[in-house]
Design a protein around this motif. Structure first.
Motif, PDB file in Angstrom:
ATOM      1  N   LYS A 122       0.865  -1.184   0.000  1.00 31.98           N
ATOM      2  CA  LYS A 122       0.000   0.000   0.000  1.00 31.98           C
ATOM      3  C   LYS A 122       0.900   1.231   0.000  1.00 31.98           C
ATOM      4  O   LYS A 122       2.128   1.116   0.128  1.00 31.98           O
ATOM      5  N   TYR A 123       0.308   2.396  -0.129  1.00 32.43           N
ATOM      6  CA  TYR A 123       1.141   3.589  -0.058  1.00 32.43           C
ATOM      7  C   TYR A 123       0.369   4.796   0.432  1.00 32.43           C
ATOM      8  O   TYR A 123      -0.867   4.821   0.387  1.00 32.43           O
ATOM      9  N   LEU A 124       1.134   5.779   0.920  1.00 31.67           N
ATOM     10  CA  LEU A 124       0.591   7.043   1.406  1.00 31.67           C
ATOM     11  C   LEU A 124       1.242   8.180   0.633  1.00 31.67           C
ATOM     12  O   LEU A 124       2.472   8.238   0.533  1.00 31.67           O
ATOM     13  N   THR A 125       0.433   9.082   0.084  1.00 35.11           N
ATOM     14  CA  THR A 125       0.998  10.266  -0.571  1.00 35.11           C
ATOM     15  C   THR A 125       0.866  11.491   0.336  1.00 35.11           C
ATOM     16  O   THR A 125       1.472  12.514   0.080  1.00 35.11           O
ATOM     17  N   GLU A 126       0.057  11.350   1.382  1.00 37.13           N
ATOM     18  CA  GLU A 126      -0.021  12.408   2.399  1.00 37.13           C
ATOM     19  C   GLU A 126       0.223  11.762   3.743  1.00 37.13           C
ATOM     20  O   GLU A 126      -0.392  10.736   4.058  1.00 37.13           O
ATOM     21  N   PHE A 127       1.134  12.337   4.504  1.00 34.92           N
ATOM     22  CA  PHE A 127       1.507  11.714   5.779  1.00 34.92           C
ATOM     23  C   PHE A 127       2.215  12.744   6.655  1.00 34.92           C
ATOM     24  O   PHE A 127       2.722  13.755   6.164  1.00 34.92           O
ATOM     25  N   ASN A 128       2.203  12.469   7.940  1.00 34.98           N
ATOM     26  CA  ASN A 128       2.943  13.272   8.915  1.00 34.98           C
ATOM     27  C   ASN A 128       4.226  12.523   9.249  1.00 34.98           C
ATOM     28  O   ASN A 128       4.203  11.526   9.972  1.00 34.98           O
ATOM     29  N   PHE A 129       5.363  12.997   8.721  1.00 35.63           N
ATOM     30  CA  PHE A 129       6.617  12.243   8.904  1.00 35.63           C
ATOM     31  C   PHE A 129       7.102  12.250  10.356  1.00 35.63           C
ATOM     32  O   PHE A 129       7.962  11.457  10.720  1.00 35.63           O
ATOM     33  N   ARG A 130       6.510  13.134  11.199  1.00 36.26           N
ATOM     34  CA  ARG A 130       6.816  13.055  12.639  1.00 36.26           C
ATOM     35  C   ARG A 130       6.379  11.706  13.196  1.00 36.26           C
ATOM     36  O   ARG A 130       6.841  11.273  14.246  1.00 36.26           O
ATOM     37  N   ARG A 131       5.457  11.079  12.498  1.00 43.64           N
ATOM     38  CA  ARG A 131       5.004   9.740  12.875  1.00 43.64           C
ATOM     39  C   ARG A 131       5.555   8.702  11.894  1.00 43.64           C
ATOM     40  O   ARG A 131       4.979   7.622  11.752  1.00 43.64           O
ATOM     41  N   GLY A 132       6.649   9.019  11.233  1.00 45.12           N
ATOM     42  CA  GLY A 132       7.223   8.110  10.241  1.00 45.12           C
ATOM     43  C   GLY A 132       8.072   7.018  10.873  1.00 45.12           C
ATOM     44  O   GLY A 132       9.211   6.785  10.475  1.00 45.12           O
ATOM     45  N   TYR A 133       7.496   6.329  11.841  1.00 42.40           N
ATOM     46  CA  TYR A 133       8.240   5.327  12.610  1.00 42.40           C
ATOM     47  C   TYR A 133       8.600   4.091  11.789  1.00 42.40           C
ATOM     48  O   TYR A 133       9.347   3.237  12.254  1.00 42.40           O
ATOM     49  N   ILE A 134       8.095   4.010  10.566  1.00 48.81           N
ATOM     50  CA  ILE A 134       8.409   2.867   9.713  1.00 48.81           C
ATOM     51  C   ILE A 134       9.911   2.796   9.416  1.00 48.81           C
ATOM     52  O   ILE A 134      10.438   1.738   9.090  1.00 48.81           O
ATOM     53  N   ILE A 135      10.617   3.945   9.542  1.00 48.44           N
ATOM     54  CA  ILE A 135      12.066   3.958   9.268  1.00 48.44           C
ATOM     55  C   ILE A 135      12.866   3.413  10.447  1.00 48.44           C
ATOM     56  O   ILE A 135      14.070   3.247  10.339  1.00 48.44           O
ATOM     57  N   TYR A 136      12.216   3.158  11.567  1.00 46.55           N
ATOM     58  CA  TYR A 136      12.905   2.622  12.744  1.00 46.55           C
ATOM     59  C   TYR A 136      12.633   1.138  12.870  1.00 46.55           C
ATOM     60  O   TYR A 136      11.675   0.656  12.274  1.00 46.55           O
ATOM     61  N   PRO A 137      13.437   0.382  13.623  1.00 40.56           N
ATOM     62  CA  PRO A 137      14.470   0.816  14.569  1.00 40.56           C
ATOM     63  C   PRO A 137      15.788   1.156  13.882  1.00 40.56           C
ATOM     64  O   PRO A 137      16.099   0.646  12.810  1.00 40.56           O
ATOM     65  N   THR A 138      16.549   2.036  14.547  1.00 38.21           N
ATOM     66  CA  THR A 138      17.918   2.286  14.143  1.00 38.21           C
ATOM     67  C   THR A 138      18.712   2.709  15.381  1.00 38.21           C
ATOM     68  O   THR A 138      18.142   2.967  16.435  1.00 38.21           O
ATOM     69  N   LEU A 139      20.013   2.745  15.231  1.00 34.48           N
ATOM     70  CA  LEU A 139      20.900   3.039  16.361  1.00 34.48           C
ATOM     71  C   LEU A 139      20.759   4.487  16.806  1.00 34.48           C
ATOM     72  O   LEU A 139      20.830   5.401  15.983  1.00 34.48           O
ATOM     73  N   VAL A 140      20.606   4.702  18.098  1.00 34.05           N
ATOM     74  CA  VAL A 140      20.562   6.072  18.631  1.00 34.05           C
ATOM     75  C   VAL A 140      21.897   6.352  19.331  1.00 34.05           C
ATOM     76  O   VAL A 140      22.434   5.482  20.019  1.00 34.05           O
TER      77      VAL A 140
END
Lengths: 188, 188
Positions: free
Chosen positions: B2-20
């Motif tokens: 599926k896909y989103l063309t409108e989104f709030n990237f502040r909630r773009g948690y799909i890019i996590y997890p990653t090292l902090v």
């Protein structure tokens, strides 16, 4: 604590593990290319930006500059062999998309590999060289996600670690993933 | 997919997890400040560069610009609560180094927290704003490491995952770490 004042950062594996992504780009003949990229990070919420650091020696460097659009692909751990393949073979020598099921972006001409659990469709927003690599900054215009390996949180997809896990890179061709049993919610 | 063309990237948690990582910097009164930074990546082998993306709203932004030096600190998972604390409280409100055992850099005036398993001593090499954050690029002049939680590979320290594990961020105050039993060596 000990320290080193002289070191070869090519062997600076102490900074790993971290998440590795795959950069996708089409060439002028509509052939998709994929390159694994361990040096990557989000850079901005608004506009939504994601950066991937690429050496000018890589074929992907010229392909991205030419196309001015690329995809940032998040692969599941079960596809680590593909990530290693994309990272070690060159576009100049092999057709890296030969065995990849893919579709095209909905807004940009970028490859969307169906094995990924998430793909960011990015237009080239900016790029800047830092040392021996160049940071390509993509503006995220579409977020693709596999609805079968994600769930919705705040109306946005989040990876369901019980279904798929991310690929983390440890350096030197070594990969691993997360342990979802260690999850700690510290902001209850 | 599926896909989103409108989104709030502040909630773009799909890019996590990653090292902090944790960015350390001294103020003009020699008080150390620490800020967690999930948007971080290496950027160059030679010179050795590491980038940390910081919002201009954060006190650390001005502290780094003023000091022109900072430390990039890799914390073990057992100290996740400190990472959450460093990420949610501001220098403007609390003394975040009050309970941190630390020493100073050997080449630069940067804080080296003894709880970290590795610390990069960085001089400010460059910085550039991308969208709503600024990427601060540090040249790594010293690599500190805990000899009790690392081993040597190619004469460089590597994290021993059987002794300490990295802190990965999942978004929204949620942390986890790796499963060392999943390690795959794909470049034998």
């Amino acid at each position: 604590m000990k320290y080193l004042t002289e070191f070869n950062f090519r062997r600076g594996y102490i900074i790993y593990p971290t998440l590795v992504v795959v950069v996708g780009v089409f060439d002028d003949n509509k052939r998709a290319n994929f390159m694994s990229c361990v040096w990557n990070t989000a850079l901005s919420f608004e506009p939504p930006l994601y950066g991937v650091s690429i050496s000018p020696k890589r074929a992907t460097y010229d392909l991205v500059l030419n196309k001015k659009a690329f995809s940032v692909c998040f692969y599941p751990f079960e596809k680590s062999k593909d990530v290693e393949f994309f990272g070690t073979y060159s576009y100049r020598d092999v057709n890296k998309s030969e065995n990849v099921n893919l579709t095209k972006g909905v807004k940009l001409d970028v490859p969307i590999p169906l094995d990924a659990y998430a793909v960011l469709e990015c237009s080239l927003f900016d790029y800047k060289t830092f040392g021996d690599h160049t940071l390509f900054v993509g503006e995220i215009v579409v977020i693709h996600y596999d609805e079968n390996s994600t769930y919705n949180l705040f109306e946005m997809p989040v990876l369901d670690l019980n279904k798929k896990k991310p690929v983390l890179y440890l350096g030197n061709g070594i990969y691993l993933t997360v342990d979802e049993k260690t999850i700690l919610n510290l902001r209850k």
